[in-house]
Design an enzyme around this catalytic site. Structure first.
Site, PDB file in Angstrom:
ATOM      1  CG  LEU A 158      -1.885  -4.316  -7.157  1.00 31.13           C
ATOM      2  CD1 LEU A 158      -3.130  -4.973  -6.573  1.00 31.13           C
ATOM      3  CD2 LEU A 158      -1.656  -2.952  -6.504  1.00 31.13           C
ATOM      4  CD  GLU A 451       4.165   0.146  -6.139  1.00 24.85           C
ATOM      5  OE1 GLU A 451       3.072   0.356  -5.579  1.00 24.85           O
ATOM      6  OE2 GLU A 451       4.720  -0.965  -6.161  1.00 24.85           O
TER       7      GLU A 451
END
Length: 700
Positions: A158, A451
């Site tokens: 990501l 994250e």
């Protein structure tokens, strides 16, 4: 001590070795075995024992943990250990359905041994594997079997070099070509390179890649996820059009190969779009079952939440090990005393209790919270896969995302601060690498960042909370959520008029007192945050400027206080549940109230500023209650860490061993170090090549 519960067999129980810690263990008010059985359950205890026993008997795990090796050798050792974990067959697909906490427990057991290994396995199985499962559909099940037998090895791509927290600005693109029914994955420049991706550096063959989905007519449907092969499993060489590499040494977890990747017009089949949120027909028509973009985004948020939940569990394991080391050390380390002839354990000092025991309570509270939240995420996944109640599932996904966004900051910061306090509480010995507190600190440190940066994540939770108030103002909507975490706000704004009526320590020891104070605090911060946002908006500022100028002292604090309340509420319900026997109720109740009051005490200024507290007595009584609880828990502290401590082989800390032989264990560890008694290899630099003092002094 309370009696030990009778069991049909004794395979679960191994009594701690006799030694200096016996004095505290004999004074414990409860049976550690009984609490361990309540806290973990027999099946989980048995599962963990199997894992730990296998690691301890396996020569591959009995040598160096890896931190003393070269980067290449450490990466190799981590991968060999990863392979061995698969060979043991600790997990199966049935486990995911029947015991959803089993797989995370495996990762946490491995992480307690070495987080490079634990994270490596988890990123492949739980993050990459669950993304295929939750974001994909039946056509992607073919990958699941390959994940489970390590035919392929996965990563979750990501983050990019120039974008991390702002995922909507991700620049990797996926253009659909209807002529070939393929997507073209492309990195427009090096700033769009996928970066920091765990397992990508040397190992991964496949990645779940997040990219902006473009139609043939140029329309962008936003961020979607794709399965992209990045290496050939037979050679581990990059696939055509893929540049993939390793980002190098980090501050910790160097056995995990974090990497980068760039894509140059890499073509993948249309079917490799993970299509839970939306799909493309062969002709190039975009289709989705979700009525609005917010619901579709909610599906992606669930997948991001899993990584954040895993991190909260990592932090709990780190905190548990740190408090175990520090409390066992404090129970055997003797310094000073009431007379010159008598030295007492430093755990007897109020200051040491105040430094450590709130973090012991936090280790229990946050452990329960992280497990409960993970079970709720499993429920969300099951609902998404069933395809029923789409709108309700989207709302549940929003709530879980909001909880995960604040849980990671709260738990990772608590662990970070707790590990540092434990390091300092062990004095100079805590600074010695062999005692492991430094490694725990370094391995935990990135949990505050990856994250999602903690401070930025908190903005997502405060935004979620403000959305309820905005809907209340606009159309009278109720404060309700699927998990009921915001339902108490139904009493807003009337709750703002409440005041603390107590004056004594006993008043604060009532669990209802801290819960009521926290609910008032969240309402107060919600009211203040809404006022601040409204004021900034009316001044003509843009939405961006309003958000930027409302974080400090308002939205950030609101999100943290809301999360602390959620943890306090759940821990209270757990410790006062119907399955808690009277023999455990007292000690668990003390842990619950201590965590609540210790957390609440950090907001003392706000409680006074908002008028909930008044006069010196209220604040002094709160502090007195914290000290009273620490004193009451002092004799139970060693038994409480025995319940959550891994075996000595895993804890790997001479000053934290279960036998309490502090000095003998530390002395032996030092003497077993490499070359500790040998003359320095550079001895001649001192003895034969003495400096000519002033030789290099400037003559100008």
């Amino acid at each position: 001590m309370a009696s030990t519960p009778e069991r049909s067999d004794d395979v679960l129980w191994s009594d701690p070795p006799r030694g200096p810690l016996d004095a505290y263990r004999m004074r414990a008010s409860f049976s550690p075995r009984e609490l361990q059985l309540l806290w973990e359950g027999e099946d989980m205890l048995r599962f963990k024992k199997v894992i730990f026993a296998a690691l301890e008997k396996d020569p591959l795990f009995t040598g160096s943990r890896g931190a003393d090796l070269s980067l290449e050798k450490y990466r190799e050792l981590s991968f060999l250990r990863c392979k061995r974990v698969f060979e043991y067959g600790f997990f199966s697909l049935d486990d995911l359905e029947q015991s959803p906490l089993r797989l995370p427990a495996l990762f946490y057991c491995l992480g307690a041994y070495d987080w490079s290994l634990g994270a490596k396995v988890a990123l492949h199985l739980m993050v990459f594997g669950s993304a295929l499962y939750s974001l994909g559909s039946e056509r992607h099940l073919k990958y699941i079997e390959k994940v489970l037998n390590m035919e392929i090895f996965g990563c979750f791509a990501l983050t990019e070099l120039s974008h991390g927290s702002n995922i909507q600005a991700i620049r990797t693109t996926a253009h659909y070509d209807p002529a070939t029914e393929e997507f073209i994955i492309h990195s427009p420049d090096f700033e769009a390179a996928k970066f920091w991706v765990g397992n990508m550096g040397k190992t991964a063959t496949h990645a779940v890649v997040f990219a902006q989905l473009y139609m043939p007519d140029g329309q962008c449907h936003g961020l979607h996820s794709f399965v992209v092969q990045i290496r050939d499993p037979k050679t581990l060489l990059p696939m055509p059009g893929v540049m993939v590499g390793d980002i190098g040494r980090k501050l910790g977890q160097n056995g995990l190969d974090n990497g980068f990747a760039m894509f140059h017009k890499v073509r993948i089949p249309r079917q490799d779009l993970l299509n839970r949120a939306g799909d493309i027909t062969p002709q190039g028509t975009y289709v989705t079952a979700f009525k609005d973009a917010r619901q579709r985004v909610g599906v992606f948020l669930g997948s991001l939440s899993l990584g954040r939940f895993f991190i909260t569990g990592m932090c709990v394991v780190n905190l548990q090990q740190a408090v175990c080391i520090a409390i066992r050390f404090s129970a055997t380390r003797r310094q000073f005393g009431p007379t010159e002839e008598e030295e007492i354990p430093v755990l007897e000092y109020q200051l040491q209790q105040w430094r450590l025991l709130p973090y012991l309570a936090a280790a229990y509270a946050l452990d329960h919270f992280s497990k409960s939240l993970l079970l709720e995420l499993v429920g969300l996944y099951r609902g998404l896969l069933s395809g029923d109640h789409v709108a309700q599932q989207a709302e549940l996904s929003r709530e879980i995302h909001a909880l995960a966004a604040a849980a990671k900051p709260l738990v990772s910061w608590t662990a970070q601060q707790g590990i540092q306090e434990c390091r300092e509480a062990c004095g100079g010995h805590g600074y010695l690498e062999v005692n492991r507190l430094g490694n725990l600190r370094n391995d935990n440190d990135p949990n505050c960042t990856y994250e999602g940066d903690n401070n930025i994540l908190l903005g997502q939770t405060s935004k979620y909370l403000l959305s309820f108030l905005e809907r209340r103002v606009q159309d009278g909507a109720r404060f309700q959520s699927p998990l009921q975490t915001v339902d108490f706000l139904e009493a807003y704004p009337g709750m703002l008029g409440q005041r603390f009526q107590g004056t004594s320590v006993a008043d604060w020891l009532d669990p209802a007192a801290s819960l009521a104070a926290y609910k008032w605090l969240v309402c107060y911060l919600l009211h203040g945050s809404h006022q601040k946002v409204t004021q900034e908006t009316r001044s003509g500022r843009s939405d961006f400027e309003v958000k930027n100028s409302s974080q400090v002292y308002h939205l950030r604090t609101l999100a943290l206080a809301f999360m602390e309340l959620t943890v306090v509420q759940r821990f209270h319900e757990r410790t006062h549940g119907p399955d808690v026997p009277p023999s455990l109720g007292a000690v668990l109740g003390r842990l619950s109230v201590l965590y609540a009051l210790w957390s609440l005490s950090q907001h003392m200024a706000l409680l006074y500023r908002g008028g909930y507290l008044s006069g010196e007595q209220a604040g002094q009584a709160l502090e007195g209650a914290i000290l009273d609880l620490c004193a009451q828990l002092k004799d139970d502290a060693v038994a409480l860490v025995d319940v959550i401590a891994p075996p000595d082989f895993v804890l790997n800390s001479p000053i934290g061993r279960a036998d309490g032989e502090l000095y003998k264990n530390l002395w032996n560890a030092v003497l077993q170090g490499s070359g500790v008694l040998e003359r320095a290899s550079w001895w001649q630099e001192f003895s034969m090549h003495r400096p000519v003092v002033g030789r290099l002094k400037s003559k100008l």
